[in-house]
Design a protein around this motif. Structure first.
Motif, PDB file in Angstrom:
ATOM      1  N   THR A 467      79.690  27.051 -32.663  1.00  0.00           N
ATOM      2  CA  THR A 467      80.240  27.515 -33.942  1.00  0.00           C
ATOM      3  C   THR A 467      79.417  28.600 -34.635  1.00  0.00           C
ATOM      4  O   THR A 467      79.939  29.293 -35.504  1.00  0.00           O
ATOM      5  CB  THR A 467      80.394  26.323 -34.919  1.00  0.00           C
ATOM      6  OG1 THR A 467      79.086  25.765 -35.184  1.00  0.00           O
ATOM      7  CG2 THR A 467      81.298  25.251 -34.335  1.00  0.00           C
ATOM      8  N   LYS A 468      78.148  28.792 -34.277  1.00  0.00           N
ATOM      9  CA  LYS A 468      77.289  29.715 -35.019  1.00  0.00           C
ATOM     10  C   LYS A 468      77.071  31.021 -34.262  1.00  0.00           C
ATOM     11  O   LYS A 468      77.204  31.075 -33.033  1.00  0.00           O
ATOM     12  CB  LYS A 468      75.936  29.061 -35.317  1.00  0.00           C
ATOM     13  CG  LYS A 468      75.996  27.844 -36.215  1.00  0.00           C
ATOM     14  CD  LYS A 468      74.616  27.301 -36.560  1.00  0.00           C
ATOM     15  CE  LYS A 468      73.868  28.196 -37.508  1.00  0.00           C
ATOM     16  NZ  LYS A 468      72.605  27.567 -37.983  1.00  0.00           N
ATOM     17  N   ASP A 469      76.730  32.064 -35.004  1.00  0.00           N
ATOM     18  CA  ASP A 469      76.273  33.309 -34.409  1.00  0.00           C
ATOM     19  C   ASP A 469      75.010  32.991 -33.615  1.00  0.00           C
ATOM     20  O   ASP A 469      74.056  32.430 -34.162  1.00  0.00           O
ATOM     21  CB  ASP A 469      75.965  34.307 -35.528  1.00  0.00           C
ATOM     22  CG  ASP A 469      75.434  35.644 -35.010  1.00  0.00           C
ATOM     23  OD1 ASP A 469      75.027  35.727 -33.830  1.00  0.00           O
ATOM     24  OD2 ASP A 469      75.389  36.608 -35.801  1.00  0.00           O
ATOM     25  N   PRO A 470      74.960  33.340 -32.323  1.00  0.00           N
ATOM     26  CA  PRO A 470      73.778  32.993 -31.519  1.00  0.00           C
ATOM     27  C   PRO A 470      72.467  33.457 -32.144  1.00  0.00           C
ATOM     28  O   PRO A 470      71.438  32.774 -32.018  1.00  0.00           O
ATOM     29  CB  PRO A 470      74.043  33.691 -30.190  1.00  0.00           C
ATOM     30  CG  PRO A 470      75.517  33.772 -30.086  1.00  0.00           C
ATOM     31  CD  PRO A 470      76.011  33.980 -31.497  1.00  0.00           C
ATOM     32  N   LEU A 471      72.469  34.608 -32.824  1.00  0.00           N
ATOM     33  CA  LEU A 471      71.224  35.139 -33.397  1.00  0.00           C
ATOM     34  C   LEU A 471      70.796  34.379 -34.647  1.00  0.00           C
ATOM     35  O   LEU A 471      69.698  34.608 -35.161  1.00  0.00           O
ATOM     36  CB  LEU A 471      71.386  36.632 -33.710  1.00  0.00           C
ATOM     37  CG  LEU A 471      71.696  37.528 -32.502  1.00  0.00           C
ATOM     38  CD1 LEU A 471      71.793  38.980 -32.921  1.00  0.00           C
ATOM     39  CD2 LEU A 471      70.645  37.363 -31.410  1.00  0.00           C
ATOM     40  N   GLU A 472      71.649  33.473 -35.133  1.00  0.00           N
ATOM     41  CA  GLU A 472      71.301  32.641 -36.292  1.00  0.00           C
ATOM     42  C   GLU A 472      70.861  31.237 -35.884  1.00  0.00           C
ATOM     43  O   GLU A 472      70.415  30.453 -36.722  1.00  0.00           O
ATOM     44  CB  GLU A 472      72.494  32.538 -37.254  1.00  0.00           C
ATOM     45  CG  GLU A 472      72.895  33.850 -37.882  1.00  0.00           C
ATOM     46  CD  GLU A 472      71.766  34.454 -38.719  1.00  0.00           C
ATOM     47  OE1 GLU A 472      71.107  33.686 -39.451  1.00  0.00           O
ATOM     48  OE2 GLU A 472      71.537  35.679 -38.624  1.00  0.00           O
ATOM     49  N   ILE A 473      70.971  30.911 -34.606  1.00  0.00           N
ATOM     50  CA  ILE A 473      70.632  29.557 -34.138  1.00  0.00           C
ATOM     51  C   ILE A 473      69.118  29.424 -34.001  1.00  0.00           C
ATOM     52  O   ILE A 473      68.459  30.264 -33.385  1.00  0.00           O
ATOM     53  CB  ILE A 473      71.319  29.256 -32.787  1.00  0.00           C
ATOM     54  CG1 ILE A 473      72.837  29.301 -32.941  1.00  0.00           C
ATOM     55  CG2 ILE A 473      70.871  27.890 -32.251  1.00  0.00           C
ATOM     56  CD1 ILE A 473      73.589  29.203 -31.615  1.00  0.00           C
ATOM     57  N   LEU A 474      68.572  28.377 -34.570  1.00  0.00           N
ATOM     58  CA  LEU A 474      67.151  28.078 -34.417  1.00  0.00           C
ATOM     59  C   LEU A 474      66.979  27.014 -33.346  1.00  0.00           C
ATOM     60  O   LEU A 474      67.908  26.278 -33.028  1.00  0.00           O
ATOM     61  CB  LEU A 474      66.562  27.599 -35.743  1.00  0.00           C
ATOM     62  CG  LEU A 474      66.669  28.558 -36.931  1.00  0.00           C
ATOM     63  CD1 LEU A 474      66.036  27.930 -38.175  1.00  0.00           C
ATOM     64  CD2 LEU A 474      66.033  29.899 -36.622  1.00  0.00           C
ATOM     65  N   ALA A 475      65.786  26.948 -32.798  1.00  0.00           N
ATOM     66  CA  ALA A 475      65.490  25.968 -31.741  1.00  0.00           C
ATOM     67  C   ALA A 475      64.345  25.076 -32.177  1.00  0.00           C
ATOM     68  O   ALA A 475      63.554  25.431 -33.051  1.00  0.00           O
ATOM     69  CB  ALA A 475      65.127  26.682 -30.445  1.00  0.00           C
TER      70      ALA A 475
END
Length: 605
Positions: A467-475
């Motif tokens: 659901t999220k923009d990949p560049l906004e995903i944290l790990a």
């Protein structure tokens, strides 16, 4: 009496005066006083002074020996006179009056001196590393390394970890650096790889049901040398834990690291376990201009881009309006610094490949310099007030694309801290960098790729990936940093096959790519895998910090040079045609080699 020694060369004290003893060691220094000859002999444990008179048989045996010859000396322990006591030696209150000397080995003329700590060319030091290792500083560094590893092992076992050894010959995998490949004799055309890290094996240990694993693991990466990175091989404290959160990993390793540093700190202060600051990646890049911040430096960077939007200082205004950033780096108490200090910083920035560093000077609250003049008095006053600066604090500015501005600001922060003497001395300051981005945009390949560790669990798990923009995903990825040196990376692992397939899909890998490249791990996860996580602090870097050495080769027993060559053993080396035939390998000349060889034949001397 023992054939070689009754005591070592660091053992004798005043209590042994009058005893007949035997010592063995290397001739360290000689001092000829005419009728008296003083010889220091050295072994692993220390130095003892030997004295012999011209009338003694021992005099002739010792007089002609070169330094670093090996001798056995028998004689009586005598007390030194009060004015001859050497407080710098543990044996400085006594000396041995030599009765007999046996020469065990004669040294040739030395290619580098052992006594003293004079600098010597690195190629000579590495070619004759066995001599270099006799020098006190390097010798002590290697002993420190051994003691640090022993301390780490003890502390890990006390925390409930079990030590296992993972394979050295394994399969190649895309982990970021180039593999060292080993050809298989029994499987022509196929290759093993030396492990870049035991990453997949340690995760499989968790899948196998062992709860807490560690090892002092050798790792192999075909990458270029740096001051804090050895080419070829290095060692790390590799560990993994099952059924843990990120907080559990931190709670387990902080006492180990803090305890080891406290044990060998030698008067330096250490961030205590349980108090390592946790700094999100984006905050670290803003405040410190780096994801490896040195917390001994009190300077904090600020984003002041909005202050220059529509500003009278056109250069910064255009950068901001074009999507760039302006970062401010305070320079505390620089009112008495000359203009040259600020101009030199600007020239330094240019020498580093940047456009330069703008600046504002302050003296008793009066702002100066071109930026202040063009930005305007009121706007400059607002800027200074927002930064919370004192009336004598200057400001440097890094401007450009956000990543460029952050990098220059980070470098400038370090240089300003050093130039102004702001770096806290005799301290080890730890922190965690957390919340790394899962992905980044690769400008070269024009696609989204993993920014850190592809095996990490994304925060939000599958829902975030879908659901999220990949560049906004944290790990759930984290680094341990000490004094600006990254000691390790780690993560809570992605242990669910469906999440792993999706994570790799976003980075452009098909399901088949994952099944082929990571078959051992992805297949294991399909049979029940616990949530797990870990990290791997670098042993070499830990010892480098504790020893106060700027270069990692000073704490490695037999290091390679910057070209990944072992000058002492002559590696890498050519092998015989027979060995190549056994491995079904043929050497192919690199492109252009034939033309170069032909040119050598026809070229005049």
């Amino acid at each position: 009496m023992h054939a070689y020694r009754t005591h070592n060369c660091g053992e004798l004290r005043s209590a042994q005066v009058g005893e007949q003893v035997k010592l063995s060691g290397w001739v360290h220094r000689k001092r000829d006083h005419g009728n008296l000859l003083f010889v220091d002999i050295r072994d692993h444990f220390g130095i003892t002074q030997i004295v012999t008179d011209v009338a003694d048989e021992a005099f002739a045996a010792l007089e002609g020996l070169r330094s670093e010859s090996v001798v056995t000396v028998e004689g009586k322990v005598v007390a030194r006179s009060s004015d001859a006591v050497n407080p710098n030696l543990s044996t400085g209150e006594i000396e041995i009056h030599a009765d007999a000397v046996t020469v065990q080995s004669v040294a040739q003329e030395l290619p580098l001196p052992v006594a003293g700590e004079a600098d010597y060319p690195e190629d000579i030091r590495l070619r004759y590393r066995y001599l270099d290792l006799r020098r006190e500083r390097i010798h002590n560094n290697i002993v420190l390394r051994s003691n640090v590893i022993a301390s780490i092992r003890r502390r890990m076992v006390e925390q409930g970890f079990i030590e296992f050894q993972t394979p050295i010959l394994t399969a190649s995998s895309p982990e970021g650096a180039r593999d060292y490949l080993v050809p298989s004799r029994v499987h022509p055309g196929k290759f093993y790889a030396l492990p870049q890290a035991p990453q997949m094996f340690k995760q499989l240990i968790m899948v196998a049901g062992f709860d807490r694993y560690f090892q002092i693991a050798p790792c192999f990466r075909d990458e270029d040398a740096r001051a804090d990175r050895s080419p070829g091989e290095f060692y790390q404290l590799d560990f993994e834990m099952s059924f843990v959160t990120q907080d559990d990993v931190f709670a387990a390793i902080e006492p180990v690291l803090a305890g080891v540093f406290e044990e060998f700190a030698d008067g330096r202060s250490v961030t205590p376990a349980g108090a390592f600051p946790r700094i999100p990646y984006r905050e670290s890049m803003l405040k410190y201009g780096s994801d490896k911040p040195d917390l001994r430096n009190p300077i904090l960077i600020s984003d002041v881009s909005d202050h220059f939007r529509g500003s009278g200082f056109g250069l910064f205004a255009r950068i901001v309006e074009g999507g760039g950033a302006v970062r401010a780096i305070p320079a505390p108490n620089t009112a008495e610094k000359s203009r040259k200090f600020f101009d030199d910083m600007n020239e330094w920035a240019r020498s580093e490949g940047h456009a330069g560093l703008g600046y504002i000077t302050q003296k008793a609250g009066e702002a100066g310099g071109p930026i202040a003049k063009n930005h305007g008095e009121e706007a400059t006053a607002r800027l200074i007030a927002e930064l919370g600066l004192g009336p004598d604090d200057g400001i440097f500015f890094a401007a450009g694309k956000e990543a460029q501005a952050a990098r220059l600001a980070g470098l400038a922060r370090t240089r300003i801290g050093e130039e102004l003497g702001l770096i806290e001395e005799k301290a080890f300051r730890f922190c965690w960098i957390v919340d790394f981005p899962m992905y980044e945009y690769d400008e070269e390949s024009k696609k989204v790729d993993f920014s850190h560790n592809p095996f990490s669990m994304p925060q939000g798990e599958l829902e975030a990936l879908e659901t999220k923009d990949p560049l906004e995903i944290l790990a759930y990825q984290y680094d341990i940093v000490c004094n600006g040196v990254e000691l390790s990376s780690g993560a809570i692992r992605n242990h669910q096959p469906d999440i792993m397939y999706k994570a790799f899909e976003i980075a452009g890998y098909s399901r088949e790519d994952v099944d082929t490249g990571f078959s051992g791990m992805i297949n294991a996860f399909k049979y029940g895998a616990p949530p797990h996580g870990g990290s791997a602090p670098g042993i070499d870097r830990i010892v480098m910090l504790l020893a106060g050495e700027p270069n990692i080769r000073e704490v490695v027993l037999f290091p390679m040079n910057q070209k990944a060559e072992d000058l002492m053993m002559g590696a890498p080396s050519e092998v015989s045609p027979r060995q190549l035939r056994e491995l079904n390998i043929r050497i192919v000349d690199p492109p252009g080699a034939a033309a170069k060889d032909a040119a050598k034949v026809v070229a005049p001397e």
